[in-house]
Enzyme design. Structure first.
Site, mmCIF file in Angstrom:
data_model
loop_
_atom_site.group_PDB
_atom_site.id
_atom_site.type_symbol
_atom_site.label_atom_id
_atom_site.label_comp_id
_atom_site.label_asym_id
_atom_site.label_seq_id
_atom_site.Cartn_x
_atom_site.Cartn_y
_atom_site.Cartn_z
ATOM 1 C CB THR A 1 -69.280 -23.899 -93.792
ATOM 2 O OG1 THR A 1 -68.762 -24.948 -94.634
ATOM 3 C CG2 THR A 1 -69.513 -22.655 -94.641
ATOM 4 C CB SER B 1 -69.997 -14.482 -95.965
ATOM 5 O OG SER B 1 -71.160 -14.886 -96.681
ATOM 6 C CG HIS C 1 -73.065 -27.832 -102.531
ATOM 7 N ND1 HIS C 1 -74.204 -27.518 -101.817
ATOM 8 C CD2 HIS C 1 -72.390 -26.666 -102.710
ATOM 9 C CE1 HIS C 1 -74.215 -26.220 -101.561
ATOM 10 N NE2 HIS C 1 -73.124 -25.679 -102.090
ATOM 11 C CE LYS D 1 -71.445 -27.766 -98.833
ATOM 12 N NZ LYS D 1 -70.282 -27.004 -98.333
#
Length: 240
Positions: free
Chosen positions: A81, A103, A135, A139
């Site tokens: 991502t 995804s 999260h 992260k």
């Protein structure tokens, strides 16, 4: 199935363990710099790996983008991502010559959440919508790629939508077109995504909570198992 791993952080370490439990073989790892602790053959380029059936990426844009500019032909599962628009454009280009799956979240439950959201938005057209994700404290990116995916679903169904990331300087009431976007970082939270529909005298909440990161690793493996038998093209959970 012989798997090449792009990146060997926490997620692809899980992919390796779970893939081997399923009888698959890890034939190599691509990392930015060699590490003595990596238990597999290490490579610098995808094309250097001659016997892989598929590559699974859980890395970051800094590692992935230079690799995508190289010459190779290998089914590719991408879970990175960050820099989403640039990434999708590149993967779409590559999909002309190889099967590519992407995804922002490898959990099929999150895919189901997007379908539920798509059904709910038209039904609750006059409700305010707030999106929240939580999260772990390691992260880096915020909001998460998954929350951006949920926001994209809303944008595709509503007109004149405005994302609102921070209200403390607005000093005004909420506008009908506002979509609140909130990120929480703390502890070891695996991943939580919530959509709040707030109407007059009632609220509806739709929540997905990941109990283990194994769901993402297993999702990537299952995608790879299907992708190796697909013709060239760009795949998501919708068409895989």
């Amino acid at each position: 199935m012989k798997i090449l791993l792009i990146g060997y952080g926490a997620m692809n370490q899980r992919v390796a363990r779970l893939a081997e439990e399923k009888g698959h073989e890890i034939v190599g790892v691509i990392e930015p710099t060699p590490r003595a602790t990596t238990p597999y053959q290490q490579y610098q380029h995808i094309a250097d790996v001659k016997d892989a059936d598929v590559a699974i990426d859980f890395s970051n844009p800094n590692l992935l983008f230079p690799l995508l500019d190289e010459e190779f032909h290998l089914p590719l599962v991408v879970a990175t991502t960050g820099e989403k628009e640039k990434l999708l454009n590149k993967l779409d280009e590559l999909s002309q010559n190889m099967p590519v799956f992407f995804s922002a979240n490898m959990s099929y439950g999150v895919h189901a959440l997007t379908k539920i959201l798509a059904a709910a938005v038209p039904l609750l057209d006059d409700f305010d919508i707030e999106l929240t994700e939580a999260h772990h404290n390691k992260k880096v990116d915020a909001p998460s790629g998954t929350l951006e995916k949920l926001y994209d679903v809303i944008v595709s169904l509503k007109e004149n939508v405005t994302p609102v990331y921070d209200r403390h300087e607005l000093n005004e009431k909420r506008q009908p077109q506002d979509i609140g976007i909130h990120s929480i970082r703390g502890g070891t939270i695996v991943g939580e995504h919530e959509v709040l529909f707030a109407g007059t005298d009632e609220t509806i909440q739709i929540t997905h909570r990941a109990q283990s990161k194994d769901i993402f690793a297993n999702g990537a493996i299952q995608a790879a198992e299907r992708l190796v038998n697909k013709p060239n093209g760009f795949y998501t959970f919708d068409n895989l």
